[in-house]
Write a protein that holds these residues in place. Structure first.
Motif, PDB file in Angstrom:
ATOM      1  N   GLY A 182       0.789  -1.221   0.000  1.00 34.36           N
ATOM      2  CA  GLY A 182       0.000   0.000   0.000  1.00 34.36           C
ATOM      3  C   GLY A 182       0.824   1.275   0.000  1.00 34.36           C
ATOM      4  O   GLY A 182       0.295   2.359   0.222  1.00 34.36           O
ATOM      5  N   LYS A 183       2.120   1.149  -0.288  1.00 34.87           N
ATOM      6  CA  LYS A 183       3.017   2.312  -0.233  1.00 34.87           C
ATOM      7  C   LYS A 183       2.551   3.460  -1.121  1.00 34.87           C
ATOM      8  O   LYS A 183       2.437   4.593  -0.665  1.00 34.87           O
ATOM      9  CB  LYS A 183       4.437   1.910  -0.657  1.00 34.87           C
ATOM     10  CG  LYS A 183       5.095   0.866   0.197  1.00 34.87           C
ATOM     11  CD  LYS A 183       6.482   0.531  -0.306  1.00 34.87           C
ATOM     12  CE  LYS A 183       6.556   0.023  -1.720  1.00 34.87           C
ATOM     13  NZ  LYS A 183       5.986  -1.302  -1.940  1.00 34.87           N
ATOM     14  N   SER A 184       2.313   3.172  -2.374  1.00 29.30           N
ATOM     15  CA  SER A 184       1.919   4.232  -3.312  1.00 29.30           C
ATOM     16  C   SER A 184       0.567   4.812  -2.944  1.00 29.30           C
ATOM     17  O   SER A 184       0.370   6.037  -2.992  1.00 29.30           O
ATOM     18  CB  SER A 184       1.894   3.706  -4.745  1.00 29.30           C
ATOM     19  OG  SER A 184       3.179   3.277  -5.126  1.00 29.30           O
ATOM     20  N   THR A 185      -0.354   3.973  -2.568  1.00 32.21           N
ATOM     21  CA  THR A 185      -1.687   4.420  -2.171  1.00 32.21           C
ATOM     22  C   THR A 185      -1.606   5.389  -1.001  1.00 32.21           C
ATOM     23  O   THR A 185      -2.206   6.466  -1.023  1.00 32.21           O
ATOM     24  CB  THR A 185      -2.558   3.204  -1.791  1.00 32.21           C
ATOM     25  OG1 THR A 185      -2.720   2.382  -2.942  1.00 32.21           O
ATOM     26  CG2 THR A 185      -3.909   3.624  -1.257  1.00 32.21           C
ATOM     27  N   VAL A 186      -0.860   5.011   0.018  1.00 37.39           N
ATOM     28  CA  VAL A 186      -0.761   5.839   1.223  1.00 37.39           C
ATOM     29  C   VAL A 186       0.033   7.110   0.944  1.00 37.39           C
ATOM     30  O   VAL A 186      -0.390   8.215   1.301  1.00 37.39           O
ATOM     31  CB  VAL A 186      -0.151   5.033   2.391  1.00 37.39           C
ATOM     32  CG1 VAL A 186       0.167   5.930   3.578  1.00 37.39           C
ATOM     33  CG2 VAL A 186      -1.095   3.908   2.807  1.00 37.39           C
ATOM     34  N   ALA A 187       1.185   6.982   0.291  1.00 40.09           N
ATOM     35  CA  ALA A 187       2.016   8.162   0.019  1.00 40.09           C
ATOM     36  C   ALA A 187       1.270   9.165  -0.853  1.00 40.09           C
ATOM     37  O   ALA A 187       1.274  10.370  -0.578  1.00 40.09           O
ATOM     38  CB  ALA A 187       3.336   7.747  -0.628  1.00 40.09           C
ATOM     39  N   GLU A 188       0.634   8.689  -1.903  1.00 43.39           N
ATOM     40  CA  GLU A 188      -0.099   9.590  -2.793  1.00 43.39           C
ATOM     41  C   GLU A 188      -1.300  10.208  -2.085  1.00 43.39           C
ATOM     42  O   GLU A 188      -1.593  11.393  -2.249  1.00 43.39           O
ATOM     43  CB  GLU A 188      -0.538   8.847  -4.053  1.00 43.39           C
ATOM     44  CG  GLU A 188      -1.129   9.748  -5.098  1.00 43.39           C
ATOM     45  CD  GLU A 188      -1.383   9.035  -6.422  1.00 43.39           C
ATOM     46  OE1 GLU A 188      -1.445   9.762  -7.434  1.00 43.39           O
ATOM     47  OE2 GLU A 188      -1.514   7.795  -6.456  1.00 43.39           O
ATOM     48  N   GLY A 189      -1.985   9.414  -1.270  1.00 46.65           N
ATOM     49  CA  GLY A 189      -3.129   9.930  -0.515  1.00 46.65           C
ATOM     50  C   GLY A 189      -2.721  11.000   0.482  1.00 46.65           C
ATOM     51  O   GLY A 189      -3.394  12.029   0.616  1.00 46.65           O
ATOM     52  N   LEU A 190      -1.617  10.776   1.177  1.00 49.76           N
ATOM     53  CA  LEU A 190      -1.134  11.774   2.135  1.00 49.76           C
ATOM     54  C   LEU A 190      -0.683  13.045   1.423  1.00 49.76           C
ATOM     55  O   LEU A 190      -0.965  14.157   1.875  1.00 49.76           O
ATOM     56  CB  LEU A 190       0.013  11.199   2.962  1.00 49.76           C
ATOM     57  CG  LEU A 190      -0.368  10.104   3.962  1.00 49.76           C
ATOM     58  CD1 LEU A 190       0.881   9.433   4.518  1.00 49.76           C
ATOM     59  CD2 LEU A 190      -1.234  10.665   5.082  1.00 49.76           C
ATOM     60  N   ALA A 191       0.009  12.881   0.317  1.00 50.45           N
ATOM     61  CA  ALA A 191       0.469  14.048  -0.442  1.00 50.45           C
ATOM     62  C   ALA A 191      -0.720  14.867  -0.932  1.00 50.45           C
ATOM     63  O   ALA A 191      -0.716  16.101  -0.853  1.00 50.45           O
ATOM     64  CB  ALA A 191       1.338  13.608  -1.619  1.00 50.45           C
ATOM     65  N   GLY A 192      -1.747  14.188  -1.406  1.00 52.27           N
ATOM     66  CA  GLY A 192      -2.928  14.876  -1.916  1.00 52.27           C
ATOM     67  C   GLY A 192      -3.678  15.655  -0.861  1.00 52.27           C
ATOM     68  O   GLY A 192      -4.258  16.706  -1.144  1.00 52.27           O
ATOM     69  N   ARG A 193      -3.656  15.175   0.353  1.00 52.18           N
ATOM     70  CA  ARG A 193      -4.362  15.864   1.438  1.00 52.18           C
ATOM     71  C   ARG A 193      -3.721  17.194   1.791  1.00 52.18           C
ATOM     72  O   ARG A 193      -4.411  18.120   2.182  1.00 52.18           O
ATOM     73  CB  ARG A 193      -4.379  15.001   2.692  1.00 52.18           C
ATOM     74  CG  ARG A 193      -5.351  13.890   2.632  1.00 52.18           C
ATOM     75  CD  ARG A 193      -5.415  13.192   3.962  1.00 52.18           C
ATOM     76  NE  ARG A 193      -6.463  12.196   3.917  1.00 52.18           N
ATOM     77  CZ  ARG A 193      -6.929  11.581   4.970  1.00 52.18           C
ATOM     78  NH1 ARG A 193      -6.445  11.849   6.160  1.00 52.18           N
ATOM     79  NH2 ARG A 193      -7.882  10.692   4.843  1.00 52.18           N
ATOM     80  N   GLY A 194      -2.407  17.243   1.687  1.00 53.01           N
ATOM     81  CA  GLY A 194      -1.721  18.444   2.136  1.00 53.01           C
ATOM     82  C   GLY A 194      -1.080  19.252   1.031  1.00 53.01           C
ATOM     83  O   GLY A 194      -0.268  20.135   1.304  1.00 53.01           O
ATOM     84  N   GLY A 195      -1.405  18.958  -0.202  1.00 49.51           N
ATOM     85  CA  GLY A 195      -0.795  19.682  -1.297  1.00 49.51           C
ATOM     86  C   GLY A 195       0.705  19.457  -1.391  1.00 49.51           C
ATOM     87  O   GLY A 195       1.454  20.316  -1.841  1.00 49.51           O
ATOM     88  N   ALA A 196       1.132  18.296  -0.978  1.00 47.39           N
ATOM     89  CA  ALA A 196       2.552  17.948  -0.997  1.00 47.39           C
ATOM     90  C   ALA A 196       2.912  17.245  -2.306  1.00 47.39           C
ATOM     91  O   ALA A 196       2.040  16.920  -3.113  1.00 47.39           O
ATOM     92  CB  ALA A 196       2.891  17.043   0.195  1.00 47.39           C
ATOM     93  N   VAL A 197       4.181  16.996  -2.479  1.00 44.72           N
ATOM     94  CA  VAL A 197       4.695  16.292  -3.654  1.00 44.72           C
ATOM     95  C   VAL A 197       4.665  14.791  -3.379  1.00 44.72           C
ATOM     96  O   VAL A 197       4.988  14.346  -2.278  1.00 44.72           O
ATOM     97  CB  VAL A 197       6.143  16.747  -3.952  1.00 44.72           C
ATOM     98  CG1 VAL A 197       6.761  15.931  -5.073  1.00 44.72           C
ATOM     99  CG2 VAL A 197       6.174  18.232  -4.269  1.00 44.72           C
TER     100      VAL A 197
END
Length: 171
Positions: free
Chosen positions: A16-31
């Protein structure tokens, strides 16, 4: 300008690495940096043919990924990186090359991970490599205090929610 935060979301394939990393980035406007995109063509073909990567094959990949994360952080952007980082020496290289960072280790049952691998489409990582990844994995211990542990047995939304809460509490 202040330095951005770097979080590596780590674990075996399909944890679930990509799912979690992308989801977290999307929440905070991060890369979001997808570690798979930093592999050389040679590495991808090696895995596609069912062969696990050697340490030698991983060094350039890890170095390029760490340098990309560091550049984003130095530009003041928070960055979430999906990267297996299965061994302690790999995580140490990421720390050394990136600077201050946090890691979020996604840990799951082999059968759950295997079912996710089998369900994947259009990915070069065959399910037959799971056992070699599990054998290579050195689970982070207490001697790696910058690593948070998250069970990979939750659904997508719950994993992202839990990860966000854990990272917020760890600040």
């Amino acid at each position: 300008m202040s330095r951005g935060h770097v979080v590596f979301v780590i674990g075996v394939a399909a944890s679930g690495k990509s799912t979690v990393a992308e989801g977290l980035a999307g929440r905070g406007g991060a890369v979001f940096l997808e570690g798979d995109k930093f592999h050389s063509d040679e590495n991808i073909e090696h895995m596609r043919s069912g062969l696990p990567l050697t340490d030698e094959m991983r060094w350039g990949w890890l170095t390029n990924l760490a340098e990309a994360a560091r550049a984003e952080a130095e530009a003041g952007r928070d960055v979430f990186v999906a990267c297996s980082a299965l061994k302690r020496i790999y995580r140490d290289l990421l720390r050394d090359r990136t600077g201050p960072c946090r890691m979020l280790f996604l840990d799951g049952d082999r059968n759950l991970i295997l079912s996710r691998l089998v369900a994947r489409v259009d990915h070069y990582m065959p399910p037959t490599l799971l056992d070699s990844q599990m054998a290579t994995l050195e689970r982070p211990g207490r001697d790696e205090p910058d690593v948070l542990h998250l069970g990979a047995d939750q659904d997508r939304a719950a994993m992202i929610d839990t990860a966000a809460r854990m990272l917020s509490e760890a600040k």
